[in-house]
Design a protein around this motif. Structure first.
Motif, PDB file in Angstrom:
ATOM      1  N   VAL A  92       2.916   6.263  -8.992  1.00 25.17           N
ATOM      2  CA  VAL A  92       3.640   5.743  -7.814  1.00 25.17           C
ATOM      3  C   VAL A  92       2.771   4.737  -7.064  1.00 25.17           C
ATOM      4  O   VAL A  92       3.281   3.751  -6.520  1.00 25.17           O
ATOM      5  CB  VAL A  92       4.094   6.887  -6.872  1.00 25.17           C
ATOM      6  CG1 VAL A  92       4.782   6.331  -5.644  1.00 25.17           C
ATOM      7  CG2 VAL A  92       5.033   7.821  -7.578  1.00 25.17           C
ATOM      8  N   VAL A  93       1.459   4.961  -7.075  1.00 22.64           N
ATOM      9  CA  VAL A  93       0.568   4.028  -6.371  1.00 22.64           C
ATOM     10  C   VAL A  93       0.576   2.673  -7.087  1.00 22.64           C
ATOM     11  O   VAL A  93       0.691   1.621  -6.449  1.00 22.64           O
ATOM     12  CB  VAL A  93      -0.865   4.619  -6.272  1.00 22.64           C
ATOM     13  CG1 VAL A  93      -1.833   3.577  -5.725  1.00 22.64           C
ATOM     14  CG2 VAL A  93      -0.854   5.865  -5.390  1.00 22.64           C
ATOM     15  N   ALA A  94       0.487   2.704  -8.436  1.00 19.69           N
ATOM     16  CA  ALA A  94       0.522   1.437  -9.197  1.00 19.69           C
ATOM     17  C   ALA A  94       1.861   0.734  -8.983  1.00 19.69           C
ATOM     18  O   ALA A  94       1.921  -0.484  -8.754  1.00 19.69           O
ATOM     19  CB  ALA A  94       0.308   1.726 -10.683  1.00 19.69           C
ATOM     20  N   LEU A  95       2.954   1.514  -9.029  1.00 22.68           N
ATOM     21  CA  LEU A  95       4.279   0.924  -8.814  1.00 22.68           C
ATOM     22  C   LEU A  95       4.386   0.337  -7.419  1.00 22.68           C
ATOM     23  O   LEU A  95       4.991  -0.724  -7.206  1.00 22.68           O
ATOM     24  CB  LEU A  95       5.361   2.004  -8.996  1.00 22.68           C
ATOM     25  CG  LEU A  95       5.708   2.359 -10.443  1.00 22.68           C
ATOM     26  CD1 LEU A  95       6.519   3.645 -10.511  1.00 22.68           C
ATOM     27  CD2 LEU A  95       6.483   1.208 -11.101  1.00 22.68           C
ATOM     28  N   SER A  96       3.794   1.034  -6.462  1.00 20.58           N
ATOM     29  CA  SER A  96       3.931   0.588  -5.089  1.00 20.58           C
ATOM     30  C   SER A  96       3.179  -0.730  -4.877  1.00 20.58           C
ATOM     31  O   SER A  96       3.631  -1.601  -4.120  1.00 20.58           O
ATOM     32  CB  SER A  96       3.469   1.731  -4.211  1.00 20.58           C
ATOM     33  OG  SER A  96       2.836   1.338  -3.144  1.00 20.58           O
ATOM     34  N   GLN A  97       2.033  -0.909  -5.579  1.00 22.38           N
ATOM     35  CA  GLN A  97       1.342  -2.208  -5.484  1.00 22.38           C
ATOM     36  C   GLN A  97       2.196  -3.314  -6.103  1.00 22.38           C
ATOM     37  O   GLN A  97       2.279  -4.424  -5.584  1.00 22.38           O
ATOM     38  CB  GLN A  97      -0.016  -2.134  -6.187  1.00 22.38           C
ATOM     39  CG  GLN A  97      -1.066  -1.557  -5.255  1.00 22.38           C
ATOM     40  CD  GLN A  97      -2.244  -0.949  -5.994  1.00 22.38           C
ATOM     41  OE1 GLN A  97      -2.324  -1.024  -7.217  1.00 22.38           O
ATOM     42  NE2 GLN A  97      -3.134  -0.327  -5.242  1.00 22.38           N
ATOM     43  N   ALA A  98       2.864  -2.976  -7.218  1.00 24.82           N
ATOM     44  CA  ALA A  98       3.743  -3.965  -7.861  1.00 24.82           C
ATOM     45  C   ALA A  98       4.908  -4.298  -6.926  1.00 24.82           C
ATOM     46  O   ALA A  98       5.288  -5.470  -6.772  1.00 24.82           O
ATOM     47  CB  ALA A  98       4.254  -3.431  -9.197  1.00 24.82           C
ATOM     48  N   ALA A  99       5.468  -3.268  -6.279  1.00 25.68           N
ATOM     49  CA  ALA A  99       6.601  -3.480  -5.363  1.00 25.68           C
ATOM     50  C   ALA A  99       6.182  -4.379  -4.205  1.00 25.68           C
ATOM     51  O   ALA A  99       6.924  -5.274  -3.784  1.00 25.68           O
ATOM     52  CB  ALA A  99       7.122  -2.135  -4.850  1.00 25.68           C
TER      53      ALA A  99
END
Ligand code: GLU
Length: 337
Positions: free
Chosen positions: A295-302
């Motif tokens: 979720v942290v990696a996705l959140s940086q992408a978001a």
């Protein structure tokens, strides 16, 4: 090809083949290494756009450039996507299994007079430019000077090129969507198109890149041909990918037109830069994604996509976080309400 052009008359004069409500998107990684923070941005954006349009999302492994592929990288990328909750709606496809489709497309272009064999090496092209007194910019690709366009003059063909210079489309560009726009002016060779994020774009393909390669001298299929054939064959209506590929789009639109397949809509996503200010890429050593906490990696992408942060980042589950970003994406990029 499973789709043809011009099936539906366009009320504004050019053919459109979009089936209302149909959306098919794709993520098309080259397996030259694991996903990094930059490629996750493109993966997430294409997944969100498909979900925001209640569409289908496909994954295609672009492994035509075999010498650059890393064994096992394809499986690893698919695992990384799954860890991030990005599941394709159909089994992934590998370009290396699709040569016969590319050959058929090349045969069609040759039969139409839109492709020709070329005997030139890179050195020949550089020499031709030097002979004309052109200075070479650092890292700039040299437009093909056209040496073999009208015959090999006894030399042996090594590659195949698309004849952009003499290309005269027989009909307006066939669009997947009436609201989408792309035009080609034969008079000045200007290809204009509207990117869903970058807005109006244009390129004079003959001047900028010249007659480009379809099949390389080493026998490998060129990205431009493979991507156009596959997007058409898989019924892709929307291409969402990194901004570094935006200037490839005019070449792809011309090829679509020559092959008689529809032009999808395009959206190019922001690039992620490393500490040195350069675009993150496998070539300049970008680290594989840290997926201890997806979720942290996705959140940086978001965040890179301009989407709002989710509350409770460390307690939220992936599907809930993704659902919030789908809603935000829909507001930003005109999905259905
Ligand atoms: N395979 C290309 C890459 O990994 C992407 C091609 C595309 O999305 O059109 O850079």
């Amino acid at each position: 090809m499973t789709r043809g052009v011009g099936a539906t008359p366009h009320d504004k004069g050019s053919p459109a083949v979009r089936v209302e409500g149909l959306y098919v998107g794709r993520f098309a990684p080259s397996p030259t290494g694991p996903l990094h923070a930059g490629s996750l941005v493109a993966a997430l954006a294409s997944w969100l756009d498909a979900r925001a349009h209640n569409g289908r999302w496909l994954v295609r492994i672009e492994d035509v450039d075999q010498p650059r592929c890393v064994p096992g990288a394809d499986t690893f990328i698919l695992q990384q996507l799954a860890t991030c909750g990005l599941h394709p709606d159909a089994p992934p496809q590998w370009q290396s299994a699709r040569s016969s489709l590319y050959q058929r497309a090349l045969d069609q272009l040759v039969a139409q007079g839109d492709a020709y064999p070329c005997a030139c090496s890179r050195k020949d092209i550089e020499d031709a430019h030097a002979a004309q007194g052109h200075a070479r910019e650092r890292h700039a690709a040299l437009p093909y000077p056209g040496t073999c366009r009208h015959g090999l003059h006894g030399r042996t063909g090594r590659s195949w090129r698309f004849n952009v210079t003499d290309f005269k489309p027989k009909q307006p560009i066939a669009l997947v969507d009436h609201a989408w726009s792309a035009t080609y002016s034969v008079a000045d060779g200007m290809l204009q198109w509207r990117d869903r994020r970058l807005g109006r774009q244009q390129q004079q393909v003959a001047n900028a890149v010249g007659d480009f390669v379809l099949r390389r001298a080493d026998g490998l299929w060129a990205y431009q041909l493979a991507v156009v054939v596959d997007d058409a064959d898989q019924g892709i209506t929307d291409v969402v990918r990194g901004e570094d590929l935006a200037d490839n789009t005019p070449r792809q639109i011309l090829l679509q037109q020559a092959l008689g397949v529809p032009t999808p809509r395009y959206l190019h996503t922001p690039l992620v830069c490393g500490d040195n200010g350069e675009k993150l890429s496998k070539q300049n050593g970008a680290q594989a994604l840290e997926l201890q906490n997806p979720v942290v990696a996705l959140s940086q992408a978001a965040l890179a996509l301009g989407l709002p942060a989710v509350a409770n980042l460390h307690n939220i589950c992936i599907p809930d976080a993704l659902a919030q970003w789908v809603a935000a994406w829909r507001r930003n990029y005109n999905g259905p309400p």
